[in-house]
Design a protein around this motif. Sequence first.
Motif, PDB file in Angstrom:
ATOM      1  N   ILE A 170       0.840  -1.245  -0.060  1.00  0.00           N
ATOM      2  CA  ILE A 170       0.039   0.069  -0.010  1.00  0.00           C
ATOM      3  C   ILE A 170       1.040   1.170  -0.112  1.00  0.00           C
ATOM      4  O   ILE A 170       0.514   2.314  -0.899  1.00  0.00           O
ATOM      5  CB  ILE A 170      -0.945   0.081   1.324  1.00  0.00           C
ATOM      6  N   LEU A 208     -12.247  -0.452  -4.575  1.00  0.00           N
ATOM      7  CA  LEU A 208     -11.309  -0.501  -3.267  1.00  0.00           C
ATOM      8  C   LEU A 208     -11.984  -0.548  -1.889  1.00  0.00           C
ATOM      9  O   LEU A 208     -11.638  -1.267  -1.064  1.00  0.00           O
ATOM     10  CB  LEU A 208     -10.572   0.927  -3.488  1.00  0.00           C
ATOM     11  N   ILE A 216     -13.155  -4.009  -1.627  1.00  0.00           N
ATOM     12  CA  ILE A 216     -11.593  -4.834  -1.082  1.00  0.00           C
ATOM     13  C   ILE A 216     -11.315  -4.580   0.484  1.00  0.00           C
ATOM     14  O   ILE A 216     -11.385  -5.472   1.205  1.00  0.00           O
ATOM     15  CB  ILE A 216     -10.703  -4.353  -1.983  1.00  0.00           C
ATOM     16  N   ALA A 219     -10.274   7.837   8.261  1.00  0.00           N
ATOM     17  CA  ALA A 219     -10.479   7.272   6.605  1.00  0.00           C
ATOM     18  C   ALA A 219     -11.741   7.887   5.966  1.00  0.00           C
ATOM     19  O   ALA A 219     -12.105   8.401   5.201  1.00  0.00           O
ATOM     20  CB  ALA A 219     -10.319   5.972   6.646  1.00  0.00           C
ATOM     21  N   VAL A 235      -9.347  -0.065  15.638  1.00  0.00           N
ATOM     22  CA  VAL A 235      -8.846   0.936  14.695  1.00  0.00           C
ATOM     23  C   VAL A 235      -9.621   1.981  14.372  1.00  0.00           C
ATOM     24  O   VAL A 235      -9.940   2.417  13.189  1.00  0.00           O
ATOM     25  CB  VAL A 235      -8.223   0.038  13.175  1.00  0.00           C
ATOM     26  N   ALA A 281      -8.425  -0.534   7.408  1.00  0.00           N
ATOM     27  CA  ALA A 281      -8.620   0.975   7.735  1.00  0.00           C
ATOM     28  C   ALA A 281      -7.466   1.688   7.053  1.00  0.00           C
ATOM     29  O   ALA A 281      -7.811   2.713   6.499  1.00  0.00           O
ATOM     30  CB  ALA A 281      -8.278   1.015   9.216  1.00  0.00           C
ATOM     31  N   ILE A 282      -6.241   1.054   6.923  1.00  0.00           N
ATOM     32  CA  ILE A 282      -5.254   1.607   5.896  1.00  0.00           C
ATOM     33  C   ILE A 282      -5.599   1.790   4.639  1.00  0.00           C
ATOM     34  O   ILE A 282      -5.285   2.637   3.928  1.00  0.00           O
ATOM     35  CB  ILE A 282      -4.065   0.950   6.264  1.00  0.00           C
ATOM     36  N   GLN A 283      -6.297   0.567   4.084  1.00  0.00           N
ATOM     37  CA  GLN A 283      -6.601   0.644   2.921  1.00  0.00           C
ATOM     38  C   GLN A 283      -7.461   1.714   2.369  1.00  0.00           C
ATOM     39  O   GLN A 283      -7.695   2.603   1.538  1.00  0.00           O
ATOM     40  CB  GLN A 283      -7.590  -0.756   2.440  1.00  0.00           C
ATOM     41  N   LEU A 284      -8.446   1.967   3.417  1.00  0.00           N
ATOM     42  CA  LEU A 284      -9.400   3.116   3.305  1.00  0.00           C
ATOM     43  C   LEU A 284      -8.660   4.511   3.286  1.00  0.00           C
ATOM     44  O   LEU A 284      -9.091   5.426   2.697  1.00  0.00           O
ATOM     45  CB  LEU A 284     -10.366   2.941   4.371  1.00  0.00           C
ATOM     46  N   ILE A 285      -7.827   4.588   4.374  1.00  0.00           N
ATOM     47  CA  ILE A 285      -7.396   5.947   4.505  1.00  0.00           C
ATOM     48  C   ILE A 285      -6.237   6.349   3.563  1.00  0.00           C
ATOM     49  O   ILE A 285      -6.215   7.376   3.026  1.00  0.00           O
ATOM     50  CB  ILE A 285      -6.749   5.886   5.883  1.00  0.00           C
ATOM     51  N   VAL A 286      -5.575   5.428   2.844  1.00  0.00           N
ATOM     52  CA  VAL A 286      -4.452   5.473   1.888  1.00  0.00           C
ATOM     53  C   VAL A 286      -4.863   5.280   0.598  1.00  0.00           C
ATOM     54  O   VAL A 286      -4.968   6.485  -0.187  1.00  0.00           O
ATOM     55  CB  VAL A 286      -3.346   4.576   2.149  1.00  0.00           C
ATOM     56  N   TYR A 287      -5.612   4.456   0.323  1.00  0.00           N
ATOM     57  CA  TYR A 287      -6.058   4.171  -1.214  1.00  0.00           C
ATOM     58  C   TYR A 287      -7.400   4.805  -1.505  1.00  0.00           C
ATOM     59  O   TYR A 287      -7.212   5.758  -2.150  1.00  0.00           O
ATOM     60  CB  TYR A 287      -6.605   2.638  -1.415  1.00  0.00           C
ATOM     61  N   VAL A 288      -8.529   4.737  -0.696  1.00  0.00           N
ATOM     62  CA  VAL A 288      -9.574   5.509  -1.076  1.00  0.00           C
ATOM     63  C   VAL A 288      -9.409   6.810  -0.817  1.00  0.00           C
ATOM     64  O   VAL A 288      -9.972   7.758  -1.444  1.00  0.00           O
ATOM     65  CB  VAL A 288     -10.876   4.867  -0.393  1.00  0.00           C
ATOM     66  N   GLY A 289      -8.919   7.255   0.347  1.00  0.00           N
ATOM     67  CA  GLY A 289      -8.793   8.474   0.833  1.00  0.00           C
ATOM     68  C   GLY A 289      -7.644   9.252   0.175  1.00  0.00           C
ATOM     69  O   GLY A 289      -7.821  10.482  -0.114  1.00  0.00           O
ATOM     70  N   PHE A 346      -6.596  -3.682  10.597  1.00  0.00           N
ATOM     71  CA  PHE A 346      -5.909  -2.628  10.446  1.00  0.00           C
ATOM     72  C   PHE A 346      -5.516  -2.183   8.740  1.00  0.00           C
ATOM     73  O   PHE A 346      -5.348  -1.293   8.370  1.00  0.00           O
ATOM     74  CB  PHE A 346      -4.317  -2.821  10.938  1.00  0.00           C
ATOM     75  N   ILE A 347      -5.220  -3.379   8.100  1.00  0.00           N
ATOM     76  CA  ILE A 347      -5.002  -3.228   6.691  1.00  0.00           C
ATOM     77  C   ILE A 347      -6.163  -2.526   5.893  1.00  0.00           C
ATOM     78  O   ILE A 347      -6.105  -1.780   5.075  1.00  0.00           O
ATOM     79  CB  ILE A 347      -4.961  -4.578   6.248  1.00  0.00           C
TER      80      ILE A 347
END
Lengths: 103, 556, 825, 202
Positions: A69, D76, D79, B271, B264, D93-101, D90-91
């Motif tokens: 990521i 996304l 996913i 997010a 989280v 949430a990170i996916q949401l914040i990094v990818y989507v956001g 955690f992944i």
Amino acid sequence: MLTIGLTHYLIVSAVLFCAGVFTMATKRNAIGILIGVELVLNSANVNLVAFDRYRAGLMDGQIAALFVIVLAAAEAALAVAICMNFYKNLVTVDVDQGDVLRG
Amino acid sequence: MSQFSVPWTTRYRPSGSVFARNAVVVGALLGGGGVFGLGVAESALKGHPAATFLLGIGPLATAAALVVLAIVIKAWRGVESFLMRAAFPILLGAIAGTTLGVFFGALFFEWVQSLIGHAANDRTRFTYFGGELLLSEIAAALPNLPRLVHGAVWLFQFPLVRDLVNLGVIFGVINVVPAYMIWWERKIAGRIQSRLGPMRVGRWHGWAQTVADGVKLIFKEDLIPDGADKPLFKLAAYLAFVPVVLAFVALPFGATYVFREMDVALVFILAMMGIEVVGVILAGWASNNKWSVYGAMREACQMVAYEIPMGLALILPVIAAGTLNLNHIVSAQDGGWFNWLAFRNPFLFAGFACYYIASLASCKRAPFDLPESESELVAGFHTEYSGFRWSLFFFAEYAAMFVVSGLAVILYLGGWNSFIPPHWVAGVGEGALGRAVEGLLVSGPLWFFAKVIFLLYVQLWLRWTLPRIRIDQVLYACVQVMLPLTMLLLIGNVLWVWADTAWFGGGWAGLSRVMNWALGGIGAMFMFGFVAIAGYGFYHRRRLVGNLVVDPLPAS
Amino acid sequence: MEPVLAKLLAASLITPFLTFWILVLWGPKIGKPRAGWVGLIGGMGVPLALSAVVFVTWFFTSPEQRAELTAAAQHSQVLWAQLGRFDVTFGVKLDSLTVAMHFMVCFIAFWIFFFSIGYMSGHADCVHHQSKYWRFFAYLALFAFSMLGLVISPSLLFLFIFWELVGLCSYLLIGFYFETDYAPPAAMKAFITNRVGDFGFIIGLGIVFTFLGTLDLEGAAAAFKTQLATSTGLFAPQVTVPIFGWTFSGMTLATLMGVGLFCGAMGKSAQFPLHVWLPDAMAGPTPVSALIHAATMVAAGVYLVARVFRLLTPDAQMFIAVIGCITLTFMALIAIVQTDIKKCLAYSTLSQLGYMIFGMGVGAWTAALFHLITHAFFKAMLFLGSGQVIEGCHHVQDMRRMGGLRTKMPVTCWTFFVGVLAIAGFGIPGVHLGHWKFGLGGFFSKDEILAVAYDRAYNWGRFGAPSEGHAEAGANGEARPANKEKHADGGTRSAESAAGGRGVRLAAFSSGSSEEVQHSAAGTPAQKAAGSEKDAHGAEGGEHHASEKDGVASGIQALPKWMFWFAILTAYVTPFYMFRAWWLTFMGHPRDHHVHEHAHESKMMTTPLVVLAVGTLVSSYFLFRPMLSHAAEAAADAPLVVAVDGEAHEPAAALLSLDHTPERDPHKKLVGLVGFAFLIGFAVSWAIYRNGLDVASRIKAIPPFNLLHTLLERKYYFDELYDFLWVRGCRAVAAVCAFIDTWVIDLVYNLLSGVTERIAAFSGRVLDAQGVDGFVNGISETANDLAEVLRKPQTGGIRKYVLWSVGLATAAIAALIVVMRVNGG
Amino acid sequence: MSLQVGILWLCVTALPALAHEEAASGVGTGVVYAVPGGWFEAVMFYVFAGTAVLSAIGVCVSRSVVRMATWLFFALGAISVLYFLLAATFIAAIQLIVYVGGVLILLIFGVMLTSQSPWVRFTPSRLNLAVAGLICVGLLVCLSSILLEADFGAPLSTTPGVTVEAIGRRMLTHYLVPFEIAGVLLMIVMVGAAHLARQEKQ
């Protein structure tokens, strides 16, 4: 069918991968290609996390996914910058126009 | 209140003082309802079949009453005068009812869960629906209650049911909060600009103005521009609205009063606040309007930029509390206002200010309301929206304000802990009631709401007192001020926490404690000063508005 | 209390670092005088306070408790990262050496910071209308951070990191006046020269890491010892390491490791032949010269050698001794002819650093470190005095234009004189009150180094082999001749080998009452910490240890005598040039009235001078010497070299100590040799420079002296040599290459081309045009056609690339599936 | 009408997004209808895997870049819900914040800054489409045939309780070097992107 296993996720991942490749191969817009790349990366991530969940369970897969990521974010930033440069130079985002180095 | 004459109500001018009338109606409603309800409940406890039946058909009766009410409303002219008198008491009753509902609902859920917990000790669970209690078991646990009550409790053991109820609560909050915040904002704006704000609808200071506006918006024509990308245009409004609702899913109002407790939750909420911008951008683009695109671009810039200082400022209390779990973070702050994280050390104190500023930017509130700056961009990204789609953006905006304020409260201002140290009120009363009062004074969701409402008030206050700044200034403030500042705060906070936990015993702890008390004192002084100023303003409220008169309506 | 001391030491790094950032970020806003105070308080004041607490506590802590604290600090290191099998830990080294060094650095730096506030205020330091004042203090604060970090580092890794940081600070501060044309090259020179040394250091570190497996100082020493004893690792018979095409193994490799680590010290402590940067470093502001290039940073090299002492081999130690000896002698000679007051002090510093390194080289571990500390005090004071003079005389640095300044700046004059006395080794030999002799710090420290050197040169090699010594100690058991030193109480336990004949005896004695003998005879703190169950075997352990060391000592060759005599010579030269500098500056008649009229001194700057003068007079011997004696435990168990205690007033645990019997007390011998050297030096100097420079210039004209003078004035032509060797050398090599290129390669080439041309002319006309062309053209056309085909896929269209790669992958997978199906897989 | 659609989407998203939370405090608060291997997980998996796949196909078939980005957004998001189902909170949430956001906004940003691109449509040739489709379908068929036949052995019997704390500890000890390198890489990318995208001074 009711019990979800590793194969289910892998199939989803495969479909995403193929869709990403198709996008990369057919879109002429540079950003569209980027979107395809993101799909491909995500399919890989699904793979990693699914294997971690069902096979390894040592969270190495999750950490690898995290790195993917991070790298994808970096790649996207750079690629968008490249797209903008491309646009600045060629006044288009059609990648088929960008064949100055063709054989 | 009585010094203003509201002309269009003069036709129904009732006799007697307003206060007395209101008191009578409220008292009658609460007293009558209370006596009736208690009576029914008591008889049901004794196993009286009629009472049980009454309690059972309660919902049906309510539905029937609503139908009757609708019919009555059709005959508006006849009941208009009654409604005019009863409106404000209804409002007060609704507020009181909601408050009590929140409180007792939380208690009820806790009780049900403990019941399940007891049962789970010696029973294996079966997975589908997750329930495991039989009606007979519940009857055994609660022998004196009627069957229907057992049935109701039995129903609530299923998480799905509880989830649905909770979802309903979330929707309630999301619908009610914006409605009253918009009204409140207009009132505050009025006062700040030396005018009255809405004064007519609902009779008491126009309290029903937003409801009326909502009704109007629902019936407004739904316009979509010709050149717009229609699916995206429709989608955008929901994309702006839904993430905020999802943020509520993870936001705890109380120790057990949370839709989902996630480890989280913080990242999830952040997010969601980040995703909200997608809707705004799509709205701007799909409108096919250059002002809209400008607004969308500004929003994107601003959001992407301010997420970083906001995230950094959110990490500070996480580091100080040592956990990402919001519940644990709050429980780390109990025991009085000086234990709130904002007063723990100077870096957190500054971090709170940074977070608050960044949160203003992230919900597009003034002075960062560039995406919809009406003087430059008509209305920014929602220029082309109308009707209910338009109002969705506002639901989203106000709900987002609630979410960021709630986060600030949870992370920095003690969450649902009150400012009162528990030992101050220890032994306030005897018995169960005394302990209940004590518990209410020490913590509870109501404290959470009170603090959030205060922070919301500050947001409104800032909006109507600060001018909007330019986009380059916005980005300058983020990249060159907030970002390095929050980074420094992060480092400083880490060192401070490190020193607190791993370093010298005596000397350092003393210094840390002194700093804690000093900051707590500053906070207390601020709050006292605020209350004092508010009291002064309330006492001199006539001087504030001067001799303003509400003009008669042209039609009347 | 236990963890607090180490934490206090670590905490002393915080405020300098914060101060650095505060000054960097808000320096210009803080303003001109205030930035200095911020730097003083944050950069050094707080660390000094912490350090003082540690120092005092440590001073009054008993040796057993100290050992426990050291072990506790060693064990409470924090794991920072795991890189493969390598654990990176950080922590604090808490032993007497660290405490003493830390306090010394803090104390001196504090007063130099103080001095700097006054010194830098008097400057017009604006560049482009921006004051650099704050920048100076920011650098100083960073330096404080790095130096303190260097001192408390428990591992070579962190030591190296802070080592480079102090190098950076030195570079920044030398180049502080970057608007001038002399400062930037000087800074570059310092930096590059240090990099040369650090290259060796890195090689050393690499060997340590590769073979000893850890960069932790204690761990590395332990591993070294174990590997030597068991012939594994570094000393394994089959290990050979190719470096630069040579192969090394065993002892040679260990020597290389020691020399490599010493190379770092050579660069930082400006030892011959890397000494060239230090005189040029005087381009920096004078407080910087005092702090970094005299008192602390340059001493870091000596500190490093002290720390890695246990990793040295006899050859490496001899190398160190030789380098130190060369430096101390030849640099002192240069100092005679310097006319710039700071340069004179700089060469003096070089010479004294040479003394320290020489001391390390001959094994005078405590003495070298003691000299480091005494030298830090008086050299800092001397430099600050020179700074006061320079500031007072409006940046005149030439001593020939000074003279007679004592009336204008009396405090500076007399404090400077105290420094001159100290560096000259002023003391009254033979007079002592109990163990306390009468003299200044430099006297003791230099005397001790010379005593050990004497012993190494003349009294070495008279003791038996280790087994013999052991047997004898067990067998004769008779009390050896009554020891004059105070540890006679527990002395009978020592493994005294060859009692009658040798000049070096063991001092494995307890410091306290006799019932503790067994305990402390066990030697190292590690053993003490190991637990009480070993106590019963403590005596055996101690004897074994002692005899082991005896054996080690017997394996080391004696010092060449010329090295001792060089050091003696320098002991005469030093008073001469220091007195000359003082006299020319302060005494006599003013030679330049313009300078003299404007001279003044300021309170701000004289205060540190007085404080440091008092420090020079008082503190160093009483405070630091006992602590260093205790610190010597850190060097006591070196497996291949020995550390010798030159004084042994304080019972340094398990060190070899000099014999102080009347017939072979080297101190007595030295009384005759150099006891009055300072008087002679002063007298000669006074005779020559009494009336200014006339006599000196006349002597300079006499034929042999004029050549000598030129040689010294040109610093033995080292700059020219380096210019010739490296700069010109490179050019010469390039010229040779060019010559070869022009006259050999080109010639051959042209010749061949000529021949080929002829042949080609022939073949072209005959063969080519007829037969070959057809063939070749055919090939080229084929290639051309092929290229036309092959370039088609190179469309530049990335989408096609994607399709191709994925398509081929798909085909491969499909083929695989088919094959497996067919094979029934 | 559209409000209902929105609410429906919300409900469907809100419930499973949290399917795998462990029982946080005390007993009985766990979401027991969403236990691993239960019917609810299956339903959620099919709904969101379907969403992801359909959105990915939507990316393939849409012409406008903004539409593609929107489809990507849904893919996304779905996913990330799959990650929730995989107990990788955690992944997710990170996916949401990094990818989507983050990434998505960057993409849309890129679309809009290359000012012609949202309105210009480049159509690929039919041959191209056909070949690409053939290859991709072929690849999918190959992969699925392998996957469906593969025997991955017995799955883990328990849900691995991977907490953020565990990930953090592993990241900062065992994976320290990659972590640091990723940090350096991000900084390089930041500088590089800023350099590439900056306005040329006339």
